[in-house]
Motif scaffolding. Structure first.
Motif, PDB file in Angstrom:
ATOM      1  N   LEU A 186       0.836  -1.203   0.000  1.00 25.60           N
ATOM      2  CA  LEU A 186       0.000   0.000   0.000  1.00 25.60           C
ATOM      3  C   LEU A 186       0.873   1.255   0.000  1.00 25.60           C
ATOM      4  N   ALA A 189       2.256   1.734  -3.435  1.00 26.75           N
ATOM      5  CA  ALA A 189       1.220   2.262  -4.322  1.00 26.75           C
ATOM      6  C   ALA A 189       1.015   3.758  -4.075  1.00 26.75           C
ATOM      7  N   HIS A 190       1.041   4.144  -2.805  1.00 33.63           N
ATOM      8  CA  HIS A 190       0.916   5.555  -2.437  1.00 33.63           C
ATOM      9  C   HIS A 190       2.020   6.380  -3.090  1.00 33.63           C
ATOM     10  N   ALA A 193       1.696   6.606  -6.998  1.00 36.00           N
ATOM     11  CA  ALA A 193       0.657   7.548  -7.412  1.00 36.00           C
ATOM     12  C   ALA A 193       1.131   8.990  -7.248  1.00 36.00           C
ATOM     13  N   PHE A 200      -3.556   9.504  -3.831  1.00 38.77           N
ATOM     14  CA  PHE A 200      -3.728   8.146  -3.304  1.00 38.77           C
ATOM     15  C   PHE A 200      -5.194   7.860  -2.994  1.00 38.77           C
ATOM     16  N   ASP A 201      -5.964   8.905  -2.687  1.00 39.79           N
ATOM     17  CA  ASP A 201      -7.383   8.724  -2.379  1.00 39.79           C
ATOM     18  C   ASP A 201      -8.133   8.044  -3.517  1.00 39.79           C
ATOM     19  N   LEU A 202      -7.669   8.180  -4.743  1.00 43.54           N
ATOM     20  CA  LEU A 202      -8.321   7.513  -5.868  1.00 43.54           C
ATOM     21  C   LEU A 202      -8.294   5.991  -5.722  1.00 43.54           C
ATOM     22  N   LEU A 203      -7.296   5.486  -4.987  1.00 43.48           N
ATOM     23  CA  LEU A 203      -7.156   4.038  -4.826  1.00 43.48           C
ATOM     24  C   LEU A 203      -7.901   3.486  -3.608  1.00 43.48           C
ATOM     25  N   ARG A 204      -8.340   4.367  -2.721  1.00 45.80           N
ATOM     26  CA  ARG A 204      -8.930   3.888  -1.466  1.00 45.80           C
ATOM     27  C   ARG A 204     -10.168   3.012  -1.663  1.00 45.80           C
ATOM     28  N   LEU A 206     -10.892   1.032  -4.138  1.00 46.91           N
ATOM     29  CA  LEU A 206     -10.394  -0.246  -4.637  1.00 46.91           C
ATOM     30  C   LEU A 206      -9.776  -1.067  -3.512  1.00 46.91           C
ATOM     31  N   ILE A 207      -8.961  -0.429  -2.675  1.00 52.71           N
ATOM     32  CA  ILE A 207      -8.318  -1.132  -1.568  1.00 52.71           C
ATOM     33  C   ILE A 207      -9.370  -1.680  -0.603  1.00 52.71           C
ATOM     34  N   THR A 210     -11.127  -4.658  -2.147  1.00 54.24           N
ATOM     35  CA  THR A 210     -10.219  -5.806  -2.197  1.00 54.24           C
ATOM     36  C   THR A 210     -10.174  -6.521  -0.853  1.00 54.24           C
TER      37      THR A 210
END
Length: 266
Positions: A186, A189-190, A193, A200-204, A206-207, A210
């Motif tokens: 994570l 990934a942060h 990005a 990184f908020d765009l991935l939250r 999805l995380i 998951t």
């Protein structure tokens, strides 16, 4: 029960209040970093800092070794306990036999030994964690100590297991994959990005999804997705092209991709 803590780091920060809330008295806290001990006792009732590792005159019956694994031998070599005290370590990887051996070599009085391992990730200074859902893994050198540790464990957690040193090592290794490695990914990934001016908020979401699916599944492998799962070599190649100037990330990407591909080989 009168309890003393040796170490005031991540685990002690959460375990000491949990034991106190269950009706036990945390009598003393020793830490090489006195400030950590003072911070911990600030959150406890009538607890004192202890200046050294000589507890010969302590009224405590249970002593909790909450120190890093590589410090256990050194701490035990300087530790002085009352006769027939219970001494437990909280390590996921150190066998009970090590603690028994250290006490046999270093202690001048009989000491009962055990393991009180909480299978969770803890961080010093954060809000106190409720222990009721945290698995506690118990092991002891004798039945009386085992029964007492189980009793204490059941006062703070709904999940208490008798686990051998070998089983605990397996759990701890699995925990590194599930927790430490996952959190590191994570963080990577942060950083990736942000290095491309993306939030990184765009991935939250999805995380979150998951982890929701993985925890809900009987086997997380059943809900694996992504280009490696699909054997999508074109997408994998594009990702690696993006990481050309990030060789460390490219190496991690390739190792994990090959692992997934092998698991779902056609």
């Amino acid at each position: 029960m009168e309890i003393s803590f040796i170490g005031a780091g991540n685990l002690a920060w959460h375990l000491a209040p949990a034991l106190e809330n269950a009706g036990h008295h945390i009598n003393e806290v020793y830490s090489r970093q006195l400030q950590h001990a003072r911070q911990l006792i600030h959150n406890l009732y009538d607890t004192q800092t202890h200046s050294d590792l000589n507890f010969a005159d302590s009224p405590s019956k249970l002593f909790v070794l909450a120190v890093p694994d590589d410090a256990l031998d050194d701490v035990c070599s300087r530790l002085v306990l009352p006769e027939n005290a219970m001494l437990v370590h909280t390590s996921g990887s150190q066998p009970l036999a090590s603690l028994e051996r250290w006490m046999a070599v270093y202690s001048d009085v009989p000491v009962r030994t055990g393991v009180f391992y909480a299978l969770q990730t803890f961080t010093h200074g954060q809000s106190f964690m409720a222990f009721d859902t945290i698995p506690l893994c118990i092991e002891a050198s004798d039945k009386e100590t085992e029964d007492k540790l189980v009793e204490i464990g059941q006062e703070i957690s709904d999940t208490v297991y008798l686990i051998t040193s070998g089983e605990r090592l397996t759990l701890h290794t699995a925990a590194v994959f599930a927790s430490n490695f996952t959190n590191h990914l994570l963080a990577l990934a942060h950083d990736l990005a942000l290095s491309h001016d993306l939030e990184f908020d765009l991935l939250r979401p999805l995380i979150a999804e998951t982890f929701r699916k993985g925890l809900a599944a009987d086997n997380p492998a059943d809900v694996q997705t992504g280009p490696a799962r699909r054997h999508d070599l074109t997408t994998i190649s594009r990702h690696l092209d993006l990481l050309t100037n990030e060789p460390r990330l490219a190496e991690i990407y390739q190792v994990l991709t090959e692992s997934i591909k092998r698991k779902y080989s056609r």
